[in-house]
Design an enzyme around this catalytic site. Structure first.
Site, short mmCIF file in Angstrom:
data_model
loop_
_atom_site.label_atom_id
_atom_site.label_comp_id
_atom_site.label_asym_id
_atom_site.label_seq_id
_atom_site.Cartn_x
_atom_site.Cartn_y
_atom_site.Cartn_z
N VAL A 39 1.98 2.94 -1.38
CA VAL A 39 0.52 2.88 -1.47
C VAL A 39 -0.03 1.85 -0.47
O VAL A 39 -1.11 2.02 0.11
CB VAL A 39 0.09 2.59 -2.93
N ASP A 40 0.75 0.82 -0.21
CA ASP A 40 0.37 -0.21 0.76
C ASP A 40 0.15 0.42 2.15
O ASP A 40 -0.89 0.21 2.80
CB ASP A 40 1.53 -1.24 0.80
N1 AR6 Z 1 -2.51 6.51 -4.24
C1 AR6 Z 1 -2.15 6.13 -5.48
N2 AR6 Z 1 -0.90 5.82 -5.83
C2 AR6 Z 1 0.06 5.89 -4.86
C3 AR6 Z 1 -0.23 6.27 -3.54
C4 AR6 Z 1 -1.58 6.59 -3.24
N3 AR6 Z 1 -1.97 6.98 -2.01
N4 AR6 Z 1 0.93 6.24 -2.82
C5 AR6 Z 1 1.90 5.85 -3.67
N5 AR6 Z 1 1.39 5.65 -4.90
P1 AR6 Z 1 4.74 1.54 -4.21
P2 AR6 Z 1 5.56 -1.03 -5.45
C6 AR6 Z 1 2.05 5.22 -6.15
O1 AR6 Z 1 6.13 1.79 -3.78
O2 AR6 Z 1 6.53 -0.34 -6.30
C7 AR6 Z 1 5.41 -1.36 -0.28
O3 AR6 Z 1 6.22 -1.13 0.83
C8 AR6 Z 1 3.53 5.45 -6.25
O4 AR6 Z 1 3.78 6.80 -6.70
O5 AR6 Z 1 3.66 1.81 -3.23
O6 AR6 Z 1 4.67 -2.05 -6.07
C9 AR6 Z 1 4.88 -2.78 -0.33
O7 AR6 Z 1 4.65 -3.32 0.94
C10 AR6 Z 1 3.93 4.42 -7.27
O8 AR6 Z 1 3.77 4.95 -8.60
O9 AR6 Z 1 4.56 -0.03 -4.66
C11 AR6 Z 1 5.94 -3.51 -1.06
O10 AR6 Z 1 6.99 -3.91 -0.22
C12 AR6 Z 1 2.92 3.30 -7.10
O11 AR6 Z 1 1.92 3.81 -6.22
C13 AR6 Z 1 6.47 -2.48 -2.03
O12 AR6 Z 1 6.21 -1.22 -1.44
C14 AR6 Z 1 3.50 2.04 -6.50
O13 AR6 Z 1 4.50 2.35 -5.55
C15 AR6 Z 1 5.74 -2.55 -3.36
O14 AR6 Z 1 6.37 -1.68 -4.26
#
Ligand code: AR6
Length: 348
Positions: A39-40
């Site tokens: 998501v980042d």
């Molecule tokens: N909109 C809403 N939710 C989303 C989207 C989106 N566009 N894309 C992904 N998700 P994650 P974390 C969901 O991995 O576990 C990054 O590299 C996804 O399905 O994004 O907190 C950062 O820089 C999941 O349920 O975040 C950190 O290094 C949720 O967002 C690390 O990942 C979170 O997944 C953080 O890991």
């Protein structure tokens, strides 16, 4: 009346968070705040280079804390960056850190007068937090916050598989639906037979006969006979709004406790309060029934005042009935289950 103008204070939606038109979206970042995957990455791509430039000035962010920036090319005015814990085995303070992410982000949103905020499920992707537990933490902290604060908060679920109630709950509800999901006509016939066995009685006094269908008439009579004729007759005159206010008093709740627990918007509640003949939607009635922890009979009574009945030909109704019968009145858990079974959610 346009019900659309009212929002539930906490909503779970399926969307791409970068598309949310809210005051602030929350980013699940890492401690550097310099972007990454998941998501980042999506947020940085949609916001444009300005976001990264501002992030560079912040000097990072500790796990469990949050920082705020502008939203740049996003529809949201702000991005709140929070760093979730990396999930190890659940015994390394992960839960407390994840709770802190939500609390700190909400505090920042409040400080910046945000009225609408959208969260992804922090830590539930790359960081490996089990999704059902991550969702529970999100719901618990946000609902605590909403008891004290006026805000609309969205939990944004990216894909449907993410949204999982526990397998046990899912199969219990599925079984309950199987056992109770019957053909409407069968149900209706049974009711009619029961009704014909009752002494004849005037229909509900407040409504024209044509306003209510036979099924409700049956319910109406059944209630009258079941709970004492005098009591029932005196309460047939009571409107939905009157019954709601009476029950709030009987429960010793304040209005705010009741509508917040029902996940009902304050403006909608005032409207119901001031209009004795207010016609609520069925999910609204059920949200109040859950908030007031009404028994099944009381719930049916309250529905009837608004011209509705619980039916066994409708999954939504059966799921609600399942929770009431099990004495589980947590509206957010009920909404999780409704979502899992593709039903509309409770609230405004
Ligand atoms: N909109 C809403 N939710 C989303 C989207 C989106 N566009 N894309 C992904 N998700 P994650 P974390 C969901 O991995 O576990 C990054 O590299 C996804 O399905 O994004 O907190 C950062 O820089 C999941 O349920 O975040 C950190 O290094 C949720 O967002 C690390 O990942 C979170 O997944 C953080 O890991």
């Amino acid at each position: 009346m346009h019900r659309k103008e009212y929002f539930m204070p906490l909503e779970i939606v399926r969307n791409d968070i970068t598309k949310m038109k809210v005051d602030a979206i929350v980013n699940a970042a890492d401690e550097s705040l310099l972007g990454g995957g998941g998501v980042d990455g999506a947020i940085h791509r949609a916001a444009g280079a300005g976001l990264l430039a501002e992030c560079r000035t912040l000097g990072g962010c500790k796990t469990g804390m949050a920082q705020i920036t502008g939203g740049y090319n996003l529809p949201a005015k702000y991005v709140i960056h929070t760093v979730g814990p990396i999930y190890n085995d659940g015994k390394h303070g992960e839960k407390a850190l994840l709770e802190s992410c939500y609390r700190e982000s909400l505090a920042l949103a409040k400080e910046h007068n945000c009225e609408t905020v959208a969260f992804p499920l922090i830590s539930s992707g790359v960081y490996g937090y089990p999704k059902d537990q991550a969702l529970k933490v999100a719901i618990d902290v946000i609902s605590d916050f909403l008891l004290e604060n006026e805000m609309t908060v969205y939990i944004v679920i990216f894909d449907k598989d993410t949204y999982q109630i526990s397998e046990k709950l899912f199969s219990d509800i599925a079984e309950y639906i199987d056992d109770n999901y019957v053909d409407e006509h069968t149900d209706y016939r049974r009711e009619r037979i029961r009704m014909n066995a009752l002494p004849s009685m005037a229909p509900c006094a407040r409504r024209k006969k044509s306003d209510i269908d036979s099924f409700e008439m049956c319910e109406c009579k059944a209630m009258a006979v079941g709970s004492g004729l005098d009591d029932a007759l005196s309460q047939m005159d009571e409107s939905f709004s009157e019954m709601l206010l009476r029950k709030i008093d009987e429960r010793g709740m304040t209005d705010a406790q009741c509508y917040k627990k029902a996940n009902i918007d304050r403006k909608l509640f005032s409207k119901i309060r001031s209009d004795v003949n207010y016609k609520p939607s069925k999910p609204t009635v059920l949200a109040f029934a859950i908030s007031l922890e009404l028994t099944l009979a009381e719930t049916k009574d309250m529905l009837m005042k608004a011209g509705f009945a619980l039916s066994h030909s409708n999954k939504f109704d059966i799921i609600i009935e399942y929770f009431i019968k099990n004495g589980n009145y947590n509206i957010f858990e009920i909404n999780e289950a409704l979502f899992a079974f593709d039903q509309s959610l409770l609230g405004a």
